[in-house]
Design a protein around this motif. Structure first.
Motif, PDB file in Angstrom:
ATOM      1  N   GLY A  19      -4.831   4.106   1.641  1.00  0.00           N
ATOM      2  CA  GLY A  19      -4.804   3.741   2.730  1.00  0.00           C
ATOM      3  C   GLY A  19      -4.172   4.649   4.509  1.00  0.00           C
ATOM      4  N   ASP A  20      -2.885   4.176   3.807  1.00  0.00           N
ATOM      5  CA  ASP A  20      -2.303   5.094   5.042  1.00  0.00           C
ATOM      6  C   ASP A  20      -0.764   5.905   4.167  1.00  0.00           C
ATOM      7  OD1 ASP A  20      -0.154   2.694   6.385  1.00  0.00           O
ATOM      8  OD2 ASP A  20      -0.585   3.012   4.437  1.00  0.00           O
ATOM      9  N   GLU A  21       0.191   6.393   4.708  1.00  0.00           N
ATOM     10  CA  GLU A  21       1.810   6.712   4.116  1.00  0.00           C
ATOM     11  C   GLU A  21       2.306   6.777   5.793  1.00  0.00           C
ATOM     12  OE1 GLU A  21       3.384   7.456   0.678  1.00  0.00           O
ATOM     13  OE2 GLU A  21       3.719   6.911   2.287  1.00  0.00           O
ATOM     14  N   ARG A  22       3.521   6.875   4.593  1.00  0.00           N
ATOM     15  CA  ARG A  22       4.487   6.998   5.897  1.00  0.00           C
ATOM     16  C   ARG A  22       5.012   8.185   6.315  1.00  0.00           C
ATOM     17  NH1 ARG A  22       7.034   2.391   4.063  1.00  0.00           N
ATOM     18  NH2 ARG A  22       5.176   0.571   4.836  1.00  0.00           N
ATOM     19  N   CYS A  23       5.048   8.611   7.284  1.00  0.00           N
ATOM     20  CA  CYS A  23       5.074  10.428   7.277  1.00  0.00           C
ATOM     21  C   CYS A  23       7.406  10.370   6.589  1.00  0.00           C
ATOM     22  CB  CYS A  23       5.438  10.901   8.510  1.00  0.00           C
ATOM     23  SG  CYS A  23       4.239  10.615   9.247  1.00  0.00           S
ATOM     24  N   VAL A  24       7.383  10.425   4.882  1.00  0.00           N
ATOM     25  CA  VAL A  24       8.185  10.345   4.457  1.00  0.00           C
ATOM     26  C   VAL A  24       8.078  12.018   3.599  1.00  0.00           C
ATOM     27  CG1 VAL A  24       9.448   8.853   5.473  1.00  0.00           C
ATOM     28  CG2 VAL A  24       8.449   8.421   3.559  1.00  0.00           C
TER      29      VAL A  24
ATOM     30  N   THR B 294      -3.737  -3.137  10.398  1.00  0.00           N
ATOM     31  CA  THR B 294      -4.057  -2.734   8.694  1.00  0.00           C
ATOM     32  C   THR B 294      -3.839  -1.348   8.141  1.00  0.00           C
ATOM     33  OG1 THR B 294      -5.511  -3.434   6.232  1.00  0.00           O
ATOM     34  CG2 THR B 294      -6.246  -2.709   8.825  1.00  0.00           C
ATOM     35  N   ALA B 295      -3.594  -0.586   7.347  1.00  0.00           N
ATOM     36  CA  ALA B 295      -3.781   0.380   6.880  1.00  0.00           C
ATOM     37  C   ALA B 295      -2.674   1.182   7.982  1.00  0.00           C
ATOM     38  CB  ALA B 295      -4.790   1.538   6.887  1.00  0.00           C
ATOM     39  N   SER B 296      -2.429   1.947   8.880  1.00  0.00           N
ATOM     40  CA  SER B 296      -1.286   2.327   9.878  1.00  0.00           C
ATOM     41  C   SER B 296      -2.434   2.177  11.032  1.00  0.00           C
ATOM     42  CB  SER B 296      -0.538   3.417   9.844  1.00  0.00           C
ATOM     43  OG  SER B 296       0.655   2.938   9.011  1.00  0.00           O
ATOM     44  N   LEU B 297      -2.906   1.368  11.131  1.00  0.00           N
ATOM     45  CA  LEU B 297      -4.001   0.965  12.193  1.00  0.00           C
ATOM     46  C   LEU B 297      -3.567  -0.220  13.094  1.00  0.00           C
ATOM     47  CD1 LEU B 297      -8.185   1.341  10.986  1.00  0.00           C
ATOM     48  CD2 LEU B 297      -6.477   3.246  12.218  1.00  0.00           C
ATOM     49  N   PHE B 298      -2.475   0.045  14.375  1.00  0.00           N
ATOM     50  CA  PHE B 298      -1.234  -0.929  15.243  1.00  0.00           C
ATOM     51  C   PHE B 298      -1.962  -0.955  16.370  1.00  0.00           C
ATOM     52  CE2 PHE B 298       1.985  -1.439  12.548  1.00  0.00           C
ATOM     53  CZ  PHE B 298       2.162   0.064  11.559  1.00  0.00           C
ATOM     54  N   PRO B 299      -2.147  -2.465  16.213  1.00  0.00           N
ATOM     55  CA  PRO B 299      -2.424  -2.582  18.343  1.00  0.00           C
ATOM     56  C   PRO B 299      -1.900  -1.792  19.080  1.00  0.00           C
ATOM     57  CG  PRO B 299      -1.716  -4.589  17.118  1.00  0.00           C
ATOM     58  CD  PRO B 299      -1.325  -3.569  16.209  1.00  0.00           C
ATOM     59  N   ALA B 300      -2.824  -1.602  20.062  1.00  0.00           N
ATOM     60  CA  ALA B 300      -2.332  -0.366  20.961  1.00  0.00           C
ATOM     61  C   ALA B 300      -2.487   0.621  20.365  1.00  0.00           C
ATOM     62  CB  ALA B 300      -2.081  -0.989  22.118  1.00  0.00           C
ATOM     63  N   THR B 301      -2.783   1.629  19.439  1.00  0.00           N
ATOM     64  CA  THR B 301      -2.408   2.735  19.227  1.00  0.00           C
ATOM     65  C   THR B 301      -3.578   3.979  19.277  1.00  0.00           C
ATOM     66  OG1 THR B 301      -2.713   2.311  17.345  1.00  0.00           O
ATOM     67  CG2 THR B 301      -0.344   2.122  18.121  1.00  0.00           C
TER      68      THR B 301
ATOM     69  N   ALA C 175      -3.684  11.385  12.575  1.00  0.00           N
ATOM     70  CA  ALA C 175      -2.017  10.877  12.539  1.00  0.00           C
ATOM     71  C   ALA C 175      -1.879  10.253  13.526  1.00  0.00           C
ATOM     72  CB  ALA C 175      -0.703  11.928  12.569  1.00  0.00           C
ATOM     73  N   ASN C 176      -1.073   8.958  12.908  1.00  0.00           N
ATOM     74  CA  ASN C 176      -1.349   8.233  14.759  1.00  0.00           C
ATOM     75  C   ASN C 176       0.649   7.927  14.693  1.00  0.00           C
ATOM     76  OD1 ASN C 176      -2.549   5.936  16.042  1.00  0.00           O
ATOM     77  ND2 ASN C 176      -2.041   4.956  15.187  1.00  0.00           N
TER      78      ASN C 176
ATOM     79  N   ASN D  95       8.529   3.208  16.325  1.00  0.00           N
ATOM     80  CA  ASN D  95       8.542   5.093  17.337  1.00  0.00           C
ATOM     81  C   ASN D  95       8.503   5.960  15.462  1.00  0.00           C
ATOM     82  OD1 ASN D  95      10.055   7.075  18.969  1.00  0.00           O
ATOM     83  ND2 ASN D  95      12.051   6.434  18.197  1.00  0.00           N
ATOM     84  N   SER D  96       7.467   6.680  15.267  1.00  0.00           N
ATOM     85  CA  SER D  96       7.161   6.955  14.101  1.00  0.00           C
ATOM     86  C   SER D  96       5.752   7.125  14.336  1.00  0.00           C
ATOM     87  CB  SER D  96       7.966   5.959  12.838  1.00  0.00           C
ATOM     88  OG  SER D  96       7.452   5.388  12.662  1.00  0.00           O
ATOM     89  N   TRP D  97       5.513   8.553  12.975  1.00  0.00           N
ATOM     90  CA  TRP D  97       4.217   8.540  13.015  1.00  0.00           C
ATOM     91  C   TRP D  97       4.093   7.628  12.033  1.00  0.00           C
ATOM     92  CZ3 TRP D  97       0.991  11.454  16.061  1.00  0.00           C
ATOM     93  CH2 TRP D  97       1.568  12.245  17.351  1.00  0.00           C
ATOM     94  N   ARG D  98       2.529   7.865  11.696  1.00  0.00           N
ATOM     95  CA  ARG D  98       2.048   7.812  10.653  1.00  0.00           C
ATOM     96  C   ARG D  98       0.588   8.217  10.062  1.00  0.00           C
ATOM     97  NH1 ARG D  98       2.778   1.283   8.426  1.00  0.00           N
ATOM     98  NH2 ARG D  98       5.048   1.683   8.669  1.00  0.00           N
TER      99      ARG D  98
END
Ligand code: 6PG
Length: 231
Positions: free
Chosen positions: A68-73, A147-154, A166-167, A173-176
């Motif tokens: 559903g999501d992933e960190r950019c690592v 939820t997932a990497s759907l953060f408020p105000a993004t 990509a969000n 201070n990072s991309w998801r």
């Protein structure tokens, strides 16, 4: 749009009940379509559930795991959702690599999101679908209602067409990389997995539909929404 079909399960045996819930949907999907498409959520809550699921004797070669999501690592980074799923589920259950669609967090975010979206588009087209339909999407609930990497105000909250984007998340201070609402809400089943005592007030606000919280905007168009709350 049919009325939202939603169920809330409060469980004293969180890992066991969640794993059994997943197995039930897997068996139903395999019987109806000969395959099981499941999206895994990240973070820490799902760890014991994935470990328990790994002991189930499911046809992993007929299963397609997405994220559903992933960190950019990179995939071996402690932050990687893939790494967590690999350690708790894929390796213990000997899931074949061909069953795993990994978001390549090590690439430039936009490129990785486009690549993943392309993969889902191809799989969807093979099934004559206008949008890739998961049999089950697992989701977590963050302290801010993300939820997932759907953060408020993004920006990703507004995405109405693409399936994966990509969000940039200012608070981190990072991309998801993340599924969008169109992809999440196209699923047959969506299941939130959360500890009831983690933030009961937030859970109540999301359950009553407070749209301030991105998690409250998860409404499978033609599917079922379940919350499994670990007591
Ligand atoms: C992530 C997740 C995220 C997570 C929530 C809850 O990549 O972090 O996908 O949406 O599910 O933040 O995380 P915990 O389970 O660690 O509380």
């Amino acid at each position: 749009m049919r009325g939202l079909n939603r169920k809330v399960i409060r469980s004293e045996n969180f890992a066991e009940d969640a794993a059994k819930f997943i197995v039930k949907i897997a068996q139903q999907s395999l019987a109806e379509r000969g395959r099981f498409r499941i999206a895994l959520s990240g973070g820490n809550t799902p760890r014991p559930i994935y470990s328990r699921l790994a002991t189930e004797n499911l046809p992993w070669d007929k299963t397609v795991f997405t994220f559903g999501d992933e960190r950019c690592v990179p995939p071996d980074d402690e932050q990687s959702n893939y790494k967590m799923a690999n350690e708790t589920l894929f390796q213990p259950a000997h899931v074949p690599k061909s069953s795993i669609l990994r978001m390549r967090g090590e690439l430039e975010p936009q490129k990785s999101a486009s690549e993943y979206e392309e993969q889902l588009t191809i799989c969807g087209q093979q099934g004559n679908e206008s949008i890739y339909r998961h049999d089950l999407i697992l989701l977590g609930l963050g302290e801010d209602g993300h939820t997932a990497s759907l953060f408020p105000a993004t920006a990703a909250l507004q995405e109405a067409k693409r399936m994966v984007v990509a969000n940039f998340v200012p608070k981190l201070n990072s991309w998801r990389l993340t599924f969008t609402f169109p992809l999440i809400n196209a699923a047959r089943q969506v299941c939130f997995l959360a500890k009831a005592n983690k933030n009961p007030e937030l859970i109540e606000k999301v359950l009553v539909g407070d749209q301030k919280y991105p998690a409250a905007r998860v409404k499978p168009m033609d599917g079922h929404l379940t919350w499994i709350l670990g007591e």
